[in-house]
Design a protein around this motif. Structure first.
Motif, PDB file in Angstrom:
ATOM      1  N   TRP A  68       0.827  -1.208   0.000  1.00  0.00           N
ATOM      2  CA  TRP A  68       0.000   0.000   0.000  1.00  0.00           C
ATOM      3  C   TRP A  68       0.866   1.266   0.000  1.00  0.00           C
ATOM      4  CZ3 TRP A  68      -3.120  -3.375  -1.227  1.00  0.00           C
ATOM      5  CH2 TRP A  68      -3.387  -4.508  -0.458  1.00  0.00           C
ATOM      6  N   GLU A  69       2.106   1.131  -0.449  1.00  0.00           N
ATOM      7  CA  GLU A  69       3.061   2.248  -0.459  1.00  0.00           C
ATOM      8  C   GLU A  69       2.899   3.071  -1.735  1.00  0.00           C
ATOM      9  OE1 GLU A  69       7.906   2.974  -0.784  1.00  0.00           O
ATOM     10  OE2 GLU A  69       7.083   0.931  -0.715  1.00  0.00           O
ATOM     11  N   VAL A  70       2.854   4.399  -1.577  1.00  0.00           N
ATOM     12  CA  VAL A  70       2.827   5.289  -2.734  1.00  0.00           C
ATOM     13  C   VAL A  70       4.223   5.347  -3.335  1.00  0.00           C
ATOM     14  CG1 VAL A  70       2.505   7.669  -3.517  1.00  0.00           C
ATOM     15  CG2 VAL A  70       0.878   6.656  -1.906  1.00  0.00           C
ATOM     16  N   ILE A  71       4.313   5.040  -4.640  1.00  0.00           N
ATOM     17  CA  ILE A  71       5.597   4.982  -5.321  1.00  0.00           C
ATOM     18  C   ILE A  71       5.872   6.258  -6.100  1.00  0.00           C
ATOM     19  CG2 ILE A  71       6.920   3.742  -7.093  1.00  0.00           C
ATOM     20  CD1 ILE A  71       5.258   1.259  -6.358  1.00  0.00           C
ATOM     21  N   ASP A  72       4.829   6.811  -6.723  1.00  0.00           N
ATOM     22  CA  ASP A  72       5.027   7.968  -7.598  1.00  0.00           C
ATOM     23  C   ASP A  72       3.703   8.697  -7.741  1.00  0.00           C
ATOM     24  OD1 ASP A  72       6.382   9.714  -9.286  1.00  0.00           O
ATOM     25  OD2 ASP A  72       6.089   8.472 -11.076  1.00  0.00           O
ATOM     26  N   ARG A  73       3.770   9.947  -8.108  1.00  0.00           N
ATOM     27  CA  ARG A  73       2.576  10.724  -8.404  1.00  0.00           C
ATOM     28  C   ARG A  73       2.928  11.759  -9.457  1.00  0.00           C
ATOM     29  NH1 ARG A  73       1.295  11.446  -2.794  1.00  0.00           N
ATOM     30  NH2 ARG A  73      -0.725  12.163  -3.532  1.00  0.00           N
ATOM     31  N   LYS A  74       1.993  11.991 -10.390  1.00  0.00           N
ATOM     32  CA  LYS A  74       2.216  12.964 -11.453  1.00  0.00           C
ATOM     33  C   LYS A  74       0.949  13.794 -11.633  1.00  0.00           C
ATOM     34  CE  LYS A  74       6.410  12.250 -13.143  1.00  0.00           C
ATOM     35  NZ  LYS A  74       6.923  11.514 -11.980  1.00  0.00           N
ATOM     36  N   PRO A  75       1.108  15.106 -11.842  1.00  0.00           N
ATOM     37  CA  PRO A  75      -0.068  15.957 -12.043  1.00  0.00           C
ATOM     38  C   PRO A  75      -0.727  15.708 -13.397  1.00  0.00           C
ATOM     39  CG  PRO A  75       1.942  17.219 -12.356  1.00  0.00           C
ATOM     40  CD  PRO A  75       2.361  15.868 -11.872  1.00  0.00           C
TER      41      PRO A  75
END
Length: 650
Positions: free
Chosen positions: A423-430
């Motif tokens: 459940w770990e957030v790896i990446d995020r992009k707008p």
């Protein structure tokens, strides 16, 4: 010296350009040369994937290539389409019949490609009509709509059209609960009196023909979105709900009071067994079933008069509620069938349920009460985990087949990549801006093709040249082949795309139909040889049996038509060459032009209202002599005795 200075200045400028390019590549991935290379499809080359985007309020389905973002075709489904004459020609008008009459529009939301053993098989694509509840089936060899079935006892056909992993069923869940059967009653008596229906429509494995097998009548919540179980959870279907408060007014406030709504887990295998053994109650109703026959090139409508309904309380163990925070929208199942993700629009976290834990909780009878007799499982006993600090306004999740999930966040306008199990957030992009659905080709199957993710955004301002107060919506492509996502392209999309389905081009392109064989044309008015062309009067109806080929119509001169006649032009395209349609348009035509595919027959009706000599012509540029591809119809007064005759070459 001047030459030396010039060389030094040139080298310096080149270094600055390289430096700027490197800066752009690191900070603005979509502007870098490497990103441009990833979406560039050279002239004469073809895209790697097909993408099918719903057209929303256009009522249609649009076909794009990935990674280029080029639009290849708009497939008319629920809306009249003058480009081809769909919904205007006599052959296709029946496709838009409903119990409410002829309805030439709908709100198309969620396409889904047929599957075998949980993998895309590329035979058909299904899509829902949200407004006048309908499900359509499109043939992916012809890219034409072949069947539309209306869904009775429904309103806001939103949690559809998703299919089981062997295409046994396509589902149609109602977003708006209504009285079932419909009746005149006070709206403020909604609670306990309105119901939601979940329709299971069987799909014939050979021909794809649809049949409404049964409807599950559920409590009066809003059934928002759905996805089937797969793998270990095959035989189950999962539906998000909101408005478990059963509010009937000011729902933006009154339907957001409960901390948790539900995901409804439906064991359709158990209900199917119950129905096959004679269970269920037949209810009188009225709905249209429209089928297009490829051999006759004609559609027909059958009005159905009853539907089999199922009370979930009559099938113990068939339906359970999984508590899910808060006002969940998307309902997504990972490729293994283990994890069921509830995307709570008003929740700070993403909730992930475990199928194994759900089964254990059912077997252990770990219930936390019931709703209208349906058991509610304990939240803690079915919870697999939660994704913390994902973003604001989670909506939808897709999977790359590598153990990762991708979720859209509408309010914070971003796509977030996270890992299943940890459940770990790896990446995020707008995204730009206000993203709704996203799509990975095959991302809702057992075998995703995890190379690209397409985000479908609602607001486009400042991305493209302005086109007045309203602009087309926007899609953006991210490369997800590495650990980090890279925005590589954006392109405008037609209508209001909600969801999309994608598949490798190699799955469809080799099977794509090139022509309709003229010797297989069974249309009752087909002209398979120019010698069969004729004009026949039947009272005030005139039937023109016409053929067309580069670069003339047979016949091209017709006399003896009268004001007040109803003239049927039955036109057969004699071309047997791929991508050579012919058009037909008649001055004063009160419908649309026709576009007739090679080997196909279509019919247009013309009712002349004025005396004169009126031209018709081919609307699709087909040869160097396209301009000469025309003819005339002489229209005489209603009381005229001008002889009916026709000719070519006189």
């Amino acid at each position: 010296m001047k030459i030396h200075n010039y060389l030094m200045m040139s080298i310096g400028a080149a270094l600055m350009l390289v430096s700027c390019g490197q800066q752009n590549q690191s900070s603005n991935g979509a502007l870098s040369s490497s990103a441009a290379e990833k979406v560039y499809v050279a002239p004469g080359e073809q895209d790697e994937f097909y993408a099918f985007l719903s057209g929303g309020y256009s009522g249609n389905l649009t076909v794009y290539g990935l990674p280029s973002g080029r639009m290849f075709k708009e497939i008319p489904v629920f809306s009249q389409f003058p480009t081809s004459g769909y919904g205007y020609s006599e052959e296709t008008k029946p496709m838009l019949n409903t119990s409410h009459g002829f309805v030439p529009w709908d709100d198309a939301h969620h396409p889904d490609i047929s599957q075998t053993n949980g993998e895309l098989d590329g035979r058909w694509i299904f899509i829902n009509g949200n407004n006048t509840p309908r499900i359509a089936r499109i043939n992916l060899s012809t890219f034409e709509t072949e069947e539309i079935i209306e869904v009775p006892n429904s309103a806001g056909n939103h949690s559809s059209s998703f299919i089981t992993e062997n295409t046994e069923y396509v589902v149609a869940g109602t977003r708006f609960s209504v009285p079932i059967p419909q009746r005149d009653m006070p709206i403020n008596e909604y609670k306990s009196n309105f119901k939601g229906s979940l329709s299971f429509i069987s799909v014939d494995p050979e021909h794809g023909h649809l049949d409404l097998k049964f409807q599950l009548l559920m409590p009066g919540f809003n059934y928002d979105l759905s996805h089937p179980g797969r793998g270990k959870s095959h035989g189950w279907f999962f539906f998000t709900t909101y408005n478990t408060e059963e509010a009937h007014t000011l729902q933006e406030v009154n339907a957001s009071q409960n901390d948790k709504d539900f995901i409804a887990a439906v064991n359709w295998k158990k209900i199917e067994e119950y129905v096959n053994n004679g269970g269920g109650t037949k209810m009188p109703t009225n709905y249209a079933h429209n089928v297009y026959d490829e051999s006759t090139h004609m559609a027909t409508t059958t009005m159905k008069k009853e539907v089999l309904t199922v009370d979930p309380l009559k099938v113990p163990g068939a339906v359970y509620f999984l508590p899910t925070p808060k006002s969940p929208h998307g309902c997504d199942v990972d490729p293994t069938g283990q994890y069921i993700i509830g995307n709570g629009k008003l929740s700070a976290d993403l909730t992930v349920h475990s199928f194994d834990k759900m089964i254990a909780a059912i077997e252990g009878e770990k219930f936390d009460g019931e709703a209208y007799g349906i058991p509610i499982l304990k939240f803690e006993d079915v919870l697999a985990g939660q994704v913390k600090s994902g973003g604001l306004g989670p909506l939808h999740t897709e999977f790359d087949g590598k153990g990762n999930a991708y979720t859209t966040f509408f309010i914070s306008s971003e796509v977030v990549k996270w890992q299943l199990g940890t459940w770990e957030v790896i990446d995020r992009k707008p995204t730009y801006y206000s993203v709704g659905h996203l799509m990975i080709p095959g991302g809702n199957s057992r075998k995703p093709f995890g190379k690209y993710v397409v985000a479908m955004n609602k607001i486009t301002k400042d991305r493209y040249l302005p086109t007045g107060p309203e602009m087309e919506h926007s899609a953006q492509i991210y490369d997800i082949s590495g650990e980090k996502m890279e925005l590589i392209y954006d392109f405008p999309t037609h209508g209001e795309p909600h969801y999309a389905a994608g598949c490798p081009a190699e799955l469809l392109a080799p099977k794509s139909k090139k022509i309709y064989r003229l010797d297989e044309n069974k249309h009752p008015y087909a002209v398979t040889s120019p010698t069969g062309s004729k004009v026949v009067r039947e009272g005030n109806e005139v039937h023109v049996y016409m053929s067309t080929i580069r670069s003339h119509f047979t016949p091209d001169n017709i006399e003896g038509i009268k004001v007040g006649d109803k003239v049927y032009f039955h036109i057969t395209n004699h071309e047997q060459d791929f991508d050579v349609p012919h058009g037909f348009a008649m001055i004063g035509q009160n419908s649309s032009e026709l576009l007739i595919m090679p080997g196909q027959t279509k019919t247009s009706v013309w009712e002349p209202k004025q005396v004169g000599v009126w031209p018709f012509y081919c609307t699709d540029f087909c040869s160097a002599l396209h301009q000469e591809m025309q003819g005339y119809v002489r229209v005489s007064p209603a009381n005229s005795n001008v002889e009916l005759k026709w000719s070519l070459g006189e």
